[in-house]
Design a protein around this motif. Structure first.
Motif, short mmCIF file in Angstrom:
data_model
loop_
_atom_site.label_atom_id
_atom_site.label_comp_id
_atom_site.label_asym_id
_atom_site.label_seq_id
_atom_site.Cartn_x
_atom_site.Cartn_y
_atom_site.Cartn_z
N LEU A 1 4.59 16.10 14.88
CA LEU A 1 5.75 16.26 15.75
C LEU A 1 5.63 17.54 16.58
N LYS B 1 3.77 17.01 19.52
CA LYS B 1 4.44 16.01 20.37
C LYS B 1 3.73 14.65 20.31
N LYS C 1 3.18 10.80 18.99
CA LYS C 1 4.09 9.71 18.61
C LYS C 1 3.78 9.27 17.18
N MET D 1 3.68 6.27 14.84
CA MET D 1 3.64 4.83 15.07
C MET D 1 4.67 4.08 14.21
N PHE E 1 7.78 3.96 15.04
CA PHE E 1 9.09 4.59 15.27
C PHE E 1 9.40 4.61 16.76
N GLY E 2 10.68 4.52 17.06
CA GLY E 2 11.13 4.62 18.44
C GLY E 2 11.15 3.27 19.11
N HIS E 3 12.02 3.14 20.08
CA HIS E 3 12.14 1.89 20.82
C HIS E 3 12.87 2.16 22.12
N ASP F 1 7.52 -2.78 13.85
CA ASP F 1 6.13 -2.61 13.40
C ASP F 1 5.99 -1.73 12.16
N1 ACO Z 1 7.45 9.52 17.44
C1 ACO Z 1 7.89 10.73 17.84
N2 ACO Z 1 8.64 10.91 18.94
C2 ACO Z 1 8.98 9.83 19.64
C3 ACO Z 1 8.57 8.54 19.27
C4 ACO Z 1 7.78 8.40 18.12
N3 ACO Z 1 7.35 7.21 17.72
N4 ACO Z 1 9.05 7.65 20.16
C5 ACO Z 1 9.72 8.35 21.06
N5 ACO Z 1 9.68 9.66 20.77
C6 ACO Z 1 10.30 10.76 21.52
C7 ACO Z 1 9.41 11.15 22.69
O1 ACO Z 1 8.48 12.16 22.34
C8 ACO Z 1 10.44 11.62 23.68
O2 ACO Z 1 10.88 12.90 23.29
P1 ACO Z 1 11.28 14.03 24.38
O3 ACO Z 1 12.42 13.43 25.12
O4 ACO Z 1 11.62 15.20 23.55
O5 ACO Z 1 10.05 14.21 25.22
C9 ACO Z 1 11.60 10.66 23.48
O6 ACO Z 1 11.50 10.25 22.12
C10 ACO Z 1 11.55 9.43 24.38
O7 ACO Z 1 10.27 8.82 24.21
P2 ACO Z 1 9.59 7.88 25.28
O8 ACO Z 1 8.14 7.76 24.97
O9 ACO Z 1 9.98 8.32 26.65
O10 ACO Z 1 10.32 6.51 24.98
P3 ACO Z 1 9.95 5.11 25.61
O11 ACO Z 1 11.19 4.34 25.63
O12 ACO Z 1 9.19 5.27 26.88
O13 ACO Z 1 8.89 4.50 24.57
C11 ACO Z 1 8.02 3.48 22.64
C12 ACO Z 1 9.23 3.61 23.58
C13 ACO Z 1 6.76 3.16 23.49
C14 ACO Z 1 8.23 2.35 21.67
C15 ACO Z 1 7.85 4.84 21.91
O14 ACO Z 1 8.97 5.07 21.09
C16 ACO Z 1 6.56 4.89 21.10
O15 ACO Z 1 5.51 5.20 21.67
N6 ACO Z 1 6.62 4.56 19.77
C17 ACO Z 1 5.45 4.55 18.94
C18 ACO Z 1 4.66 3.25 19.16
C19 ACO Z 1 5.36 2.05 18.55
O16 ACO Z 1 5.80 2.08 17.41
N7 ACO Z 1 5.41 0.98 19.35
C20 ACO Z 1 6.02 -0.28 18.91
C21 ACO Z 1 7.33 -0.53 19.60
S1 ACO Z 1 8.06 -2.03 19.11
C22 ACO Z 1 7.14 -3.22 19.86
O17 ACO Z 1 6.65 -3.04 20.95
C23 ACO Z 1 6.94 -4.45 19.21
#
Ligand code: ACO
Length: 378
Positions: free
Chosen positions: A250, A253, A255, A257, A259-261, A315
């Protein structure tokens, strides 16, 4: 025409009108054709849900039996496709093998009779029926074995596990796998579905639509994340290592895996169901040390970044379920594709019903009026 502000990743910009599925990312709600995912996961089957998504209503008993029979009788792949797959390198990723094979299927059915419901039904049946056969065939052939012939007497999920592991699966494992397919079949305007709709809008054939969506699903920011979750859990290796691992990642910075959507700002409802399915499997077949690590990752991530709306997505727990079923890590994303093909086809059909070719604009930020420099003067 209104000129819209440029949004990277088209965040918040509607790309289509659709009645196929609905997500409320604040409340953690997912519905297919208005029916909650929890209800479908508890009561439906993958093929019934696929029918619902593609034809817009739950099938009657007769309609479902006919659909299941049609799928069962179209599971075999042509020997030319099988022989082509035999030539793929064993080291190639199974998603690439699947993309190439889905595209190759189109060579045999190149007639594009897109307004004919019979053509549409044939393509839907053929793609849903053969994608699992292709995934299992590549898995066996890359180990040097002949593919296992599909079994018409087994249901969709059980047949796939049978073709993959060369033995009839335990009924609980087969049912849980079927639920996994329900959970992965559709999810509004995600990257691969958008890709499918853009391809569909050119009025090309459905095999090209599916091949382009498979290519999009494979990336680590989309369906490919499920593989990377397991790799991450293996790298962490013990519950004690979770805190320092996350701290480091973290801080850089990176990602995490699984987490996040883009849409969900709470825990993905599919992750909650998958976590429960993993526990059911551990109860029957023994636990997995990576589950405790995953729980600790979730606990610390919630503490550290939960306030930013970052929670487990679909995931995060799926890999633990697939591992317990003996599915190799690099097949997790192809398994996702086996399910999602029905969602893509629902969008293909919907796109055709009111088609206009996708042709967005761009914000040009380059130069103008630059003189050409001769090659020997550069
Ligand atoms: N881990 C840590 N931080 C995260 C994560 C993560 N998995 N996801 C988002 N963030 C943070 C970013 O660093 C960013 O922080 P900041 O504002 O301080 O810079 C903020 O959250 C926004 O992140 P973005 O990447 O702009 O979000 P976006 O909507 O573009 O991306 C995504 C979404 C691609 C799913 C992203 O959360 C990610 O890369 N996750 C990890 C990969 C993953 O698990 N993908 C599967 C998604 S579900 C699917 O497709 C079936």
């Amino acid at each position: 025409m209104t000129v819209c502000e440029y949004k990277p990743g088209l965040e918040g910009i509607p790309a289509a009108q659709s009645s196929i599925s609905y997500v409320d990312g604040q409340k953690g709600v997912l519905e297919y054709r208005g029916i909650r995912i929890e209800e479908l996961a508890g009561k439906s089957t993958f093929l019934e849900t696929a029918y619902l998504l593609i034809w817009g209503k739950l099938p009657t008993k007769e309609e479902l039996v006919d659909f299941e029979k049609e799928i069962a009788s179209h599971r075999r792949i042509k020997y030319r496709i099988r022989d082509m797959m035999k030539c793929f390198p064993e080291s190639g990723h199974p998603m690439d093998a699947l993309q190439a094979s889905a595209a190759a299927l189109g060579l045999f059915y190149s007639r594009r009779d897109l307004h004919n419901p019979v053509y549409i039904r044939d393509a839907v049946v053929r793609l849903i029926a053969t994608i699992p056969t292709m995934v299992a065939a590549f898995q066996l052939m890359r180990k040097g074995n002949d593919p296992v012939k599909p079994r018409d007497d087994l249901n969709y999920a059980a047949n796939f596990l049978y073709m993959l592991n060369e033995k009839e699966p335990d009924p609980l494992a087969a049912r849980i796998f079927d639920i996994c397919l329900i959970l992965h079949v559709e999810h509004t305007m995600n990257a691969s579905t958008f890709s499918a709709r853009v391809t569909a809008s050119t009025l090309t054939d459905p095999y090209a639509v599916v091949a382009s969506a498979v290519g999009t699903l494979g990336g680590p920011l989309h369906g490919g994340a499920n593989e990377e979750v397991i790799q991450m859990l293996e790298e962490i290796d013990s519950v004690d290592n979770v805190a320092p691992y996350l701290e480091d990642r973290l801080q850089k910075k990176a990602k995490i895996m699984g987490f996040g959507h883009r849409v969900y700002k709470v825990k993905d409802p599919r992750a909650t169901i998958l976590q429960d399915l993993a526990l059911q499997l551990f109860d029957k077949f023994g636990s997995d040390k990576y589950y405790a690590i995953a729980q600790e990752v979730e606990r610390i991530m919630t503490e550290k970044v939960g306030n930013k709306g970052i929670y487990p997505n679909v995931d995060f727990y799926s890999g633990l379920v697939y591992r317990k079923m003996g599915i190799p890590t690099d097949l997790f994303t192809p398994v996702f594709a086996i399910a999602r093909v029905a969602g893509w086809l629902a969008h293909w059909k919907e796109q055709l019903e009111e088609n206009r070719i996708f042709r967005p604009t761009q914000v040009y930020n380059g130069l103008h009026g630059i003189a050409y420099t001769a090659i020997d003067q550069r």
